[in-house]
Design a protein around this motif. Sequence first.
Motif: not given
Length: 385
Positions: A63-91
């Motif tokens: 998110l520190l780079m959200r102003r420079r590359a917003p689309l790339a940041v979205l793709l990274i945080v979406l992947a991390a969010t899905v990975a957290l739940v897929g690995l049984d982390y209750a976020v």
Amino acid sequence: MSSLTATLTPSRRRRLFDFALALAVLLLALGQLGSQSFGEQTDAARQIDPAGVALCLLSAIPLLMRRRAPLAVLLIVLAATVALVGLDYAVLRPVAPAVALATLGERPRQVNPLRIASVTFAAFSAFVALAWARFGLEPGEYLVTALLWGGGWVIGDRRRLARQRAAQERERIEREQRLAVAEERSRIARELHDSAGHAINSILIQAGAARTVQESRPQGAREAIEAIEVIARETIEDLDGILGRLRGGGSAKLAPAPGTDRIADLVERHRASGLDFHLVDRPGSGQRIPPAVDRAGYRIAQEALTNAARHGTGSAAITIDRRDGELRLTVMNPVARQTAARAAGGHGIPGMCERAALLDGTFEAGRDGDSFVVRAALPFAGQDP
């Protein structure tokens, strides 16, 4: 703290805000990770470990780079969010995608919104499917996440539209200001033409008269020279006022702009140069004429009399009538039979016509038998005096 932020440049304030935002998102994710979704999934969720912390960092630090590359940041945080739940982390309340979507919504449309919506919907579907499989949540419990992500996009889009409307409003104001400046300069150009043109023509007539009678009538020659001096002095004062307005102000000691009350002086000046000019001034109902109409009436009369002196046979009659809420001017001067119609290449008649049109008045000029007639009607009823 407020004094510190007040001294920061806008770019540094933005970086400071982004750092605080990323830190808040990271702490919220770590809080859910460490508490197993605030105690709701203590039996099903995986305990906090380095892998989970790394994924939380991966969902927040970009998110520190959200102003420079917003689309790339979205793709990274979406992947991390899905990975957290897929690995049984209750976020289960991920905020990072909402921030990334708000940033994209706030930016100009460099990426097709449908593509963003498709990627986000695919990630959200995977998030819901994995969370339901791992933690057995009901579909309705994901409404908060859906509202959070969708709300982020809506907030960013509303901010983009607000900035766009503000920019359009600024452009409109600047355009109106430029137009006002152009109109004012055009008006001043007309003033310069009328004032200087009339003065030069009057000086030519007076100088010609002085040269003609200098031997036979020395007193008449002196009177003509004195008239030239008076005309030159009045013209200088008039030009000082016009140029003062052009510079955006002018001296407070400048004489007021001439009005119809000074048309008699114009007629007398032409009479003093030997021309047979007559004035009929019919008083009106006593209603005060607004300055704009009064000034335009004077300038139209001035230009019409100047044309009569230049192109006529030496005589002219001007009638001023104030009735029915209109200032009416009529200037009639005889012309020689063989004289052709006046050329329209000059600025006199178009300038008079434009002055009348700006005040919603009427204007006509042309030959009527052996005379050239100028008629102008300037309405003033209902205008502010």
